[in-house]
Design an enzyme around this catalytic site. Structure first.
Site, PDB file in Angstrom:
ATOM      1  N   ASP A 111      20.173  75.390  57.743  1.00  0.00           N
ATOM      2  CA  ASP A 111      19.423  76.498  58.315  1.00  0.00           C
ATOM      3  C   ASP A 111      17.992  76.004  58.513  1.00  0.00           C
ATOM      4  OD1 ASP A 111      18.739  79.273  58.978  1.00  0.00           O
ATOM      5  OD2 ASP A 111      17.614  79.189  57.106  1.00  0.00           O
ATOM      6  N   LYS A 112      17.353  76.385  59.628  1.00  0.00           N
ATOM      7  CA  LYS A 112      16.015  75.853  59.908  1.00  0.00           C
ATOM      8  C   LYS A 112      14.943  76.509  59.052  1.00  0.00           C
ATOM      9  CE  LYS A 112      13.381  77.234  63.272  1.00  0.00           C
ATOM     10  NZ  LYS A 112      12.076  77.476  62.618  1.00  0.00           N
ATOM     11  N   THR A 113      14.802  77.812  59.214  1.00  0.00           N
ATOM     12  CA  THR A 113      13.660  78.496  58.620  1.00  0.00           C
ATOM     13  C   THR A 113      13.807  78.613  57.118  1.00  0.00           C
ATOM     14  OG1 THR A 113      13.423  79.758  60.660  1.00  0.00           O
ATOM     15  CG2 THR A 113      12.231  80.557  58.731  1.00  0.00           C
ATOM     16  N   LYS A 121      26.218  83.110  62.048  1.00  0.00           N
ATOM     17  CA  LYS A 121      26.056  81.733  61.577  1.00  0.00           C
ATOM     18  C   LYS A 121      27.368  81.160  61.054  1.00  0.00           C
ATOM     19  CE  LYS A 121      21.118  81.858  60.516  1.00  0.00           C
ATOM     20  NZ  LYS A 121      20.064  81.678  59.491  1.00  0.00           N
TER      21      LYS A 121
END
Length: 723
Positions: free
Chosen positions: A403-405, A584
């Site tokens: 996951d990026k954030t 996701k």
């Protein structure tokens, strides 16, 4: 963008079923519980719940110190009593060509001491085999009991009957080997599971509570949320909390694995059990008892020690299979040798030899030691293994999805680029912008002030602060008016960008970054690009994963431009942008449909469905909320490099498991056919004495091999963390 909200993390309760094997059937339970063995009466040992100060109780776990002492004492007593048996055994006297003095009753020395050793050192194994037999699940204790019982009964029959020489000296050496193996195992398991005791020791017994400006010493169990505590230099933090006054550095090594002291100032969170540095802190309690980080870690470590991996379950089953195999080989041997020689003593000796040497103590030791050491080692380095199966499966992952954030990035705005015109340098422009934004609580204003503070810039005085709603702010510095804002501010001031600032803005736009400007007298003096700041460890983590042959992908709810910019900067080839939290897990399923083994790394909040869907769920950045139920592995620190450590530890642990199983089962593959007499025509027959020697060597090799995992992995984990 999914920012951290630690309050949303579910907290794991002790009574919740976490999926581990509650019955504790098999070798691990027998070696750690010994339900039939009256250890309490002899050693004072009992199962107990460790209750550190402050009410941190991780539930019941077995203290292996009592078992270790039990087997240590029985081993040494039995070994001493075995000496007369060996010295007065006719077979050994013939082999070594010596004789012992005869005296009245000397013919009973071997029998007498052997009976004592069997009752003192051997009967406990028979007691521990009780649960296996009652549950009809023969395993390690059944194998050991069968071996020593057959040897004992046959030797008694040989002594009082006419069956030739008995196996008394083989019996006592076999019991000695079993006791030694159990002693070594109990010591190793105690050392491996010692993290619980070490964590419990971190909690201080008392705390200094501030009340009406005065301090009072109270038990940490009496603390409540909201209390303000004084934490003196060098003292342990009594409870999870937030710093309300003071600046210091806190040693969090035992909790997070961070080797360097962590700076703490007002607003920062501190963890119970960590050690304060050189300055006093005033801390407001935010969690006590079962809600603290330390309690969560202790529960997770214990759950990992109680759960079982596929390899360990296989070893437990192998012990049962070996029991039936030994009986079958013994029966075939009895028939074959009976047909060839008739019912002679040699036939019975062959059958007895098979049953005596069939118990591979090393098989039961092979897996529990490795998993106990690996999970404890991981915990000491900030990697919490909630499920052993997850750690074992991690070695198979061929793609890691981040996951990026909040995972690859910090989840907070920061200045990622700065371009100043020729009128002033970057630091001067940044200092002006920071002081003008000084009274604003906007996320962009905070990011600019943070960057200025990081550069240790001296800020000038500001006067006549004015807000242009929806456009920006303005103030007077050193008699000159400056404005800070975005494109709408430029429109209002009719300011134009220089070619270099226009190019800077265009580049930031392609990356999905926010741009603000510093304007003086309608001239744009500087531009600042702001975005979610990439963690410095992320680049190294991606590089290391690629070197290991593992692909890397990224999931984010951000725009395609932002996703592509971050992916390009980190060297990630596969990225999924504009993905809603509830979708996701679908992206993870798409990768799995391609035959990929997916490890998902997220913050454990809105990534929970994806973490559950993945073959291995890894929660990162959960900080003090360590009990994320959707993940099998939890990283205490917000450090993507620890994902590399998880995969490396998983691969190393599995190698040790396979090596130990090969050593343990290899003994039986060789020993049983030899004991059955397949090479008898060549004059090669395996006696119980030689079989016991091979068995002891196999056990010692397995124990030492497991300990190598502790040394090698610690060294690699530390070197990785230092990158």
């Amino acid at each position: 963008m999914s920012y951290h909200n630690h309050q949303q993390h579910p907290t794991l309760k002790p009574e919740q079923d976490t999926g581990h094997v509650g019955s504790h059937q098999g070798h691990e339970a027998q070696y750690t519980g010994h339900p039939e063995l009256d250890v309490q009466q002899e050693t004072g040992h009992k199962e107990h719940g460790v209750m550190p100060a402050g009410g941190v109780q991780h539930g019941k776990h077995v203290d292996h110190t009592g078992h270790e002492e039990l087997f240590r004492r029985r081993f040494w007593v039995s070994l001493l009593l075995s000496i007369p048996v060996l010295l007065y055994s006719p077979m050994l006297q013939d082999w070594l060509n010596f004789s012992m003095p005869a005296f009245t009753g000397s013919g009973w020395v071997v029998l007498g001491f052997s009976v004592i050793i069997f009752l003192y050192g051997g009967v406990p194994f028979l007691q521990m085999a009780g649960p296996e037999l009652r549950q009809r699940t023969p395993g390690m204790m059944t194998l050991i009991s069968m071996a020593i019982s057959v040897a004992f009964v046959y030797s008694l029959a040989a002594f009082f009957g006419d069956l030739g020489e008995g196996f008394f000296w083989e019996l006592v050496t076999l019991i000695d080997v079993m006791l030694l193996g159990h002693w070594l195992e109990m010591r190793s398991v105690r050392q491996a599971s010692g993290a619980l005791s070490e964590l419990a020791k971190l909690m201080p017994d008392t705390a200094e509570r501030l009340l009406n400006g005065q301090t009072e010493t109270v038990s940490t169990s009496a603390l409540q949320v909201g209390d303000v505590l004084l934490v003196r230099p060098g003292a342990s933090v009594p409870a999870d909390g937030a710093v309300v006054e003071g600046e210091s550095e806190v040693n969090e090594a035992m909790i997070t694995g961070e080797s360097r002291p962590v700076p703490k100032t007002e607003g920062d969170r501190v963890i119970a059990g960590t050690v304060n540095g050189d300055s006093s802190l005033r801390v407001q309690v935010t969690a006590v008892g079962e809600e603290t980080t330390l309690a969560g870690i202790m529960r997770l470590v214990e759950e990992a020690q109680q759960s079982k991996s596929n390899t360990q379950l296989l070893a437990d089953k192998a012990a049962g299979w070996l029991f039936y195999t030994a009986l079958a080989v013994a029966a075939i041997t009895a028939v074959a040798w009976g047909v060839a020689l008739g019912l002679e003593g040699e036939v019975i000796e062959r059958v007895v030899t098979i049953l005596v040497i069939a118990c591979p103590h090393a098989l039961g030791l092979a897996i529990p030691l490795v998993v106990a050491i690996s999970t404890t080692l991981a915990a000491r380095n900030g990697v919490l293994v909630r499920s052993r199966l997850a750690l074992e499966e991690a070695r198979l992952a061929d793609v890691v999805v981040f996951d990026k954030t909040g995972t690859l990035t910090k989840g907070e705005f920061g200045v990622v680029a700065l371009q100043a015109s020729g009128e002033m340098d970057e630091d001067e422009a940044l200092a002006l912008t920071a002081v003008i934004e000084g009274d604003s609580e906007h996320i962009i204003a905070r990011a600019i002030r943070t960057e200025a503070a990081a550069r240790r810039l001296t800020l000038p005085r500001v006067l006549d602060f004015t807000v242009f709603k929806g456009r920006g702010v303005q103030a007077r510095v050193n008699g000159q008016r400056f404005s800070v804002g975005g494109p709408r501010l430029l429109e209002m001031l009719e300011a134009t960008l220089s070619p270099e600032l226009a190019d800077f803005t265009a580049e930031a736009g392609r990356k999905g970054q926010t741009v603000v400007y510093l304007v003086g007298d309608k001239q744009v003096l500087a531009a600042f690009a702001l975005a979610d700041v990439i963690r410095p460890e992320s680049r190294e983590a991606v590089r290391r994963l690629k070197e290991m042959g593992v692909a890397v992908a990224m999931l984010t709810g951000d725009s395609q431009a932002v996703a592509e910019a971050v992916a390009a900067e980190l060297g990630i080839q596969t990225s999924f942008a504009e993905v809603l939290p509830e979708h996701k897990d679908q992206k993870v399923a798409e990768l799995q449909a391609q035959g990929r083994r997916v490890a998902m790394v997220g913050d454990g909040i809105n990534d929970a469905p994806a973490l559950t869907r993945a073959d291995v769920g890894i929660a990162i950045g959960s900080g003090t909320d360590v009990a994320v139920e959707s993940a099998g592995i939890i990283l205490v620190q917000n450090n993507p490099l620890d994902v590399v450590n998880v995969l490396e530890l998983s691969r190393a642990s599995y190698r040790k498991m396979v090596q130990n199983l090969l050593w343990a089962t290899g003994y039986n593959v060789v020993a049983l056919p030899l004991a059955a007499g397949v090479l008898a025509p060549a004059g090669i027959l395996l006696t119980p004495a030689v079989g016991a020697l091979f068995m002891s060597l196999s056990t010692i090799i397995v124990a030492i091999n497991a300990q190598f995992l502790r040394r090698v992995r610690l060294e690699k984990l530390q070197s990785t963390r230092a990158l």
